[in-house]
Design a protein around this motif. Sequence first.
Motif, PDB file in Angstrom:
ATOM      1  N   ASP A  81       0.031 -27.176 -11.972  1.00  0.00           N
ATOM      2  CA  ASP A  81       0.448 -26.374 -12.940  1.00  0.00           C
ATOM      3  C   ASP A  81       0.994 -24.989 -12.742  1.00  0.00           C
ATOM      4  O   ASP A  81       1.895 -24.601 -13.151  1.00  0.00           O
ATOM      5  N   VAL A  82       0.222 -24.386 -11.436  1.00  0.00           N
ATOM      6  CA  VAL A  82       0.588 -23.124 -11.024  1.00  0.00           C
ATOM      7  C   VAL A  82       2.009 -23.114 -10.466  1.00  0.00           C
ATOM      8  O   VAL A  82       2.838 -22.159 -10.852  1.00  0.00           O
ATOM      9  N   LEU A  83       2.133 -24.089  -9.575  1.00  0.00           N
ATOM     10  CA  LEU A  83       3.531 -24.268  -8.832  1.00  0.00           C
ATOM     11  C   LEU A  83       4.867 -24.695 -10.035  1.00  0.00           C
ATOM     12  O   LEU A  83       5.737 -23.896  -9.610  1.00  0.00           O
ATOM     13  N   ILE A  84       4.472 -25.280 -10.991  1.00  0.00           N
ATOM     14  CA  ILE A  84       5.346 -25.717 -11.917  1.00  0.00           C
ATOM     15  C   ILE A  84       5.768 -24.411 -12.772  1.00  0.00           C
ATOM     16  O   ILE A  84       7.163 -24.253 -13.063  1.00  0.00           O
ATOM     17  N   ARG A  85       4.702 -23.548 -13.060  1.00  0.00           N
ATOM     18  CA  ARG A  85       5.292 -22.599 -14.167  1.00  0.00           C
ATOM     19  C   ARG A  85       6.025 -21.463 -13.449  1.00  0.00           C
ATOM     20  O   ARG A  85       6.826 -20.876 -14.006  1.00  0.00           O
ATOM     21  N   GLN A  86       5.725 -21.217 -12.136  1.00  0.00           N
ATOM     22  CA  GLN A  86       6.238 -20.043 -11.606  1.00  0.00           C
ATOM     23  C   GLN A  86       7.756 -20.468 -11.003  1.00  0.00           C
ATOM     24  O   GLN A  86       7.886 -21.648 -10.557  1.00  0.00           O
ATOM     25  N   LYS A  87       8.745 -19.583 -11.010  1.00  0.00           N
ATOM     26  CA  LYS A  87       9.954 -19.788 -10.253  1.00  0.00           C
ATOM     27  C   LYS A  87      10.232 -19.045  -9.106  1.00  0.00           C
ATOM     28  O   LYS A  87      11.858 -19.082  -8.611  1.00  0.00           O
ATOM     29  N   LYS A  88       9.339 -18.240  -8.675  1.00  0.00           N
ATOM     30  CA  LYS A  88       9.784 -17.088  -7.698  1.00  0.00           C
ATOM     31  C   LYS A  88       9.632 -17.544  -6.194  1.00  0.00           C
ATOM     32  O   LYS A  88      10.201 -17.461  -5.495  1.00  0.00           O
ATOM     33  N   TYR A  89       8.678 -18.481  -6.245  1.00  0.00           N
ATOM     34  CA  TYR A  89       8.177 -18.956  -4.728  1.00  0.00           C
ATOM     35  C   TYR A  89       8.541 -20.558  -4.825  1.00  0.00           C
ATOM     36  O   TYR A  89       8.751 -21.203  -5.559  1.00  0.00           O
ATOM     37  N   ARG A  90       8.372 -21.197  -3.288  1.00  0.00           N
ATOM     38  CA  ARG A  90       8.520 -22.484  -2.907  1.00  0.00           C
ATOM     39  C   ARG A  90       7.539 -23.386  -4.046  1.00  0.00           C
ATOM     40  O   ARG A  90       6.203 -22.786  -4.243  1.00  0.00           O
ATOM     41  N   THR A  91       7.649 -24.353  -4.080  1.00  0.00           N
ATOM     42  CA  THR A  91       6.702 -25.452  -4.916  1.00  0.00           C
ATOM     43  C   THR A  91       5.927 -26.149  -3.699  1.00  0.00           C
ATOM     44  O   THR A  91       5.543 -27.263  -4.168  1.00  0.00           O
ATOM     45  N   SER A  92       6.097 -25.573  -2.707  1.00  0.00           N
ATOM     46  CA  SER A  92       5.109 -26.200  -1.377  1.00  0.00           C
ATOM     47  C   SER A  92       4.304 -25.352  -0.685  1.00  0.00           C
ATOM     48  O   SER A  92       4.743 -24.188  -0.633  1.00  0.00           O
ATOM     49  N   ILE A  93       3.240 -25.865  -0.716  1.00  0.00           N
ATOM     50  CA  ILE A  93       2.156 -24.627   0.269  1.00  0.00           C
ATOM     51  C   ILE A  93       1.296 -25.477   1.152  1.00  0.00           C
ATOM     52  O   ILE A  93       1.194 -26.654   1.136  1.00  0.00           O
ATOM     53  N   PRO A  94       0.862 -24.762   2.343  1.00  0.00           N
ATOM     54  CA  PRO A  94       0.195 -25.484   3.341  1.00  0.00           C
ATOM     55  C   PRO A  94      -1.008 -25.903   2.952  1.00  0.00           C
ATOM     56  O   PRO A  94      -1.697 -25.318   2.205  1.00  0.00           O
ATOM     57  N   VAL A  95      -1.426 -27.024   3.128  1.00  0.00           N
ATOM     58  CA  VAL A  95      -2.671 -27.696   2.828  1.00  0.00           C
ATOM     59  C   VAL A  95      -3.829 -26.779   3.310  1.00  0.00           C
ATOM     60  O   VAL A  95      -4.913 -26.587   2.594  1.00  0.00           O
ATOM     61  N   VAL A  96      -3.730 -26.170   4.550  1.00  0.00           N
ATOM     62  CA  VAL A  96      -5.034 -25.269   4.905  1.00  0.00           C
ATOM     63  C   VAL A  96      -5.133 -24.257   3.959  1.00  0.00           C
ATOM     64  O   VAL A  96      -6.170 -23.982   3.733  1.00  0.00           O
ATOM     65  N   ASP A  97      -4.341 -23.668   3.134  1.00  0.00           N
ATOM     66  CA  ASP A  97      -4.474 -22.736   2.323  1.00  0.00           C
ATOM     67  C   ASP A  97      -5.127 -23.238   1.108  1.00  0.00           C
ATOM     68  O   ASP A  97      -5.955 -22.555   0.542  1.00  0.00           O
ATOM     69  N   VAL A  98      -4.543 -24.384   0.672  1.00  0.00           N
ATOM     70  CA  VAL A  98      -5.260 -25.013  -0.694  1.00  0.00           C
ATOM     71  C   VAL A  98      -6.713 -25.114  -0.351  1.00  0.00           C
ATOM     72  O   VAL A  98      -7.733 -25.010  -0.973  1.00  0.00           O
ATOM     73  N   VAL A  99      -7.129 -25.870   1.068  1.00  0.00           N
ATOM     74  CA  VAL A  99      -8.502 -26.257   1.310  1.00  0.00           C
ATOM     75  C   VAL A  99      -9.191 -24.608   1.404  1.00  0.00           C
ATOM     76  O   VAL A  99     -10.470 -24.793   0.815  1.00  0.00           O
ATOM     77  N   GLN A 100      -8.476 -23.704   1.855  1.00  0.00           N
ATOM     78  CA  GLN A 100      -9.511 -22.468   2.047  1.00  0.00           C
ATOM     79  C   GLN A 100      -9.744 -21.785   0.369  1.00  0.00           C
ATOM     80  O   GLN A 100     -10.806 -21.346   0.211  1.00  0.00           O
ATOM     81  N   ILE A 101      -8.591 -22.166  -0.487  1.00  0.00           N
ATOM     82  CA  ILE A 101      -8.946 -21.650  -1.939  1.00  0.00           C
ATOM     83  C   ILE A 101      -9.939 -22.508  -2.533  1.00  0.00           C
ATOM     84  O   ILE A 101     -10.944 -21.847  -3.135  1.00  0.00           O
ATOM     85  N   PHE A 102      -9.857 -23.620  -2.130  1.00  0.00           N
ATOM     86  CA  PHE A 102     -10.966 -24.802  -3.008  1.00  0.00           C
ATOM     87  C   PHE A 102     -12.281 -24.364  -2.454  1.00  0.00           C
ATOM     88  O   PHE A 102     -13.228 -24.370  -3.280  1.00  0.00           O
ATOM     89  N   ARG A 103     -12.283 -24.122  -1.163  1.00  0.00           N
ATOM     90  CA  ARG A 103     -13.692 -23.760  -0.555  1.00  0.00           C
ATOM     91  C   ARG A 103     -14.480 -22.543  -1.118  1.00  0.00           C
ATOM     92  O   ARG A 103     -15.525 -22.475  -1.381  1.00  0.00           O
TER      93      ARG A 103
END
Length: 340
Positions: free
Chosen positions: A196-218
């Motif tokens: 939902d965060v990726l869909i709402r924003q229009k400024k950045y890419r809608t792809s993110i490194p999985v390692v970043d997602v892991v660290q945020i969830f962690r």
Amino acid sequence: MNIDCKRLKEHLSLLLDRNINYGDLTALIQVSRSIIQAHLKFMRNSITHLCLHHGLTITDLSYDCIAEAFSKDENDNYQKLINFSKALRENFTALPDLEIFLAYKSFLICLADAQLARLYAQSDPVGAKIHRNIRDSVKKSDSLLIERDYRGLILKLKDNDTDQLDEFPREELEHEIMMNIDYLRTIPELLNVCRDVLIRQKKYRTSIPVVDVVQIFRKIYQGDHTIDEEEDIFASEGLTKFEIEQLCSEVLLSLKEKIFLTYLARGKVDRKAAEAIYNAFRDMLEDWCCGEESKSSIFQYLKVHLPIDEERYEDVYRTKMEYLLKIAREEFAARLMKEI
């Protein structure tokens, strides 16, 4: 690093035909090591920290990858290299030298990345669990997928190409996700928030490194719970009996190659001792996989197959057996964390 593509193809062809001499095999291994080592050194920024954590060097990692690439099966075939040649778009001999080099380089890099995944999983088991759960959840998602680009594995929206935009800064992404969480959620629910965060924003890419997602969830889980106590968050289906037996078989085959390459081929043990070591680990793996109570020590397993006392075990075999035990555990971790 200058690679003679024609010579590389010739050496690979000789090896696949089982007609390679010691000098050519040595040359092929040296070229393979250079390719892997260059990838590890220049493409992976955190490799130095990872090596220090495990007490390894980049050269150690390179040779571990080479041992896997040149491993043989029970019929004395270089099965991984055979599989590599079969995956090419045409017959090996019909392809240009440069294409063979590029394909072989990709093959070695895949092995190197798998080795790094095993080490990262051991360094950060909690992150590895989250990584695996993300991967499993995305497979069932209608709106997200995982692909690979120059950043490694990336999480992205399906049918949404925004590569022309700037990357989504991790700190900003983390802030947006945190702002939309009012209670601790499961990994699939967190992925929906991320989507939902990726869909709402229009400024950045809608792809993110999985390692970043892991660290945020962690960080989310660490802020609210001790992850090891929340087993239901990481719940996954258990392995079937067949899968367990297959896993044990693969680990045992890897150990067999390690015993041969590291000890028997170098004259550090004779064939009788090598077979005893192999049989000891076979017994140990059977106990592990069948849920049987393990013997009190590795020595207890070895002495069943080799008539030695504790003094000789300490002098000759203890270091070897402990090293192989470490390898066995790493192989189990690698297969349980497959495709991380």
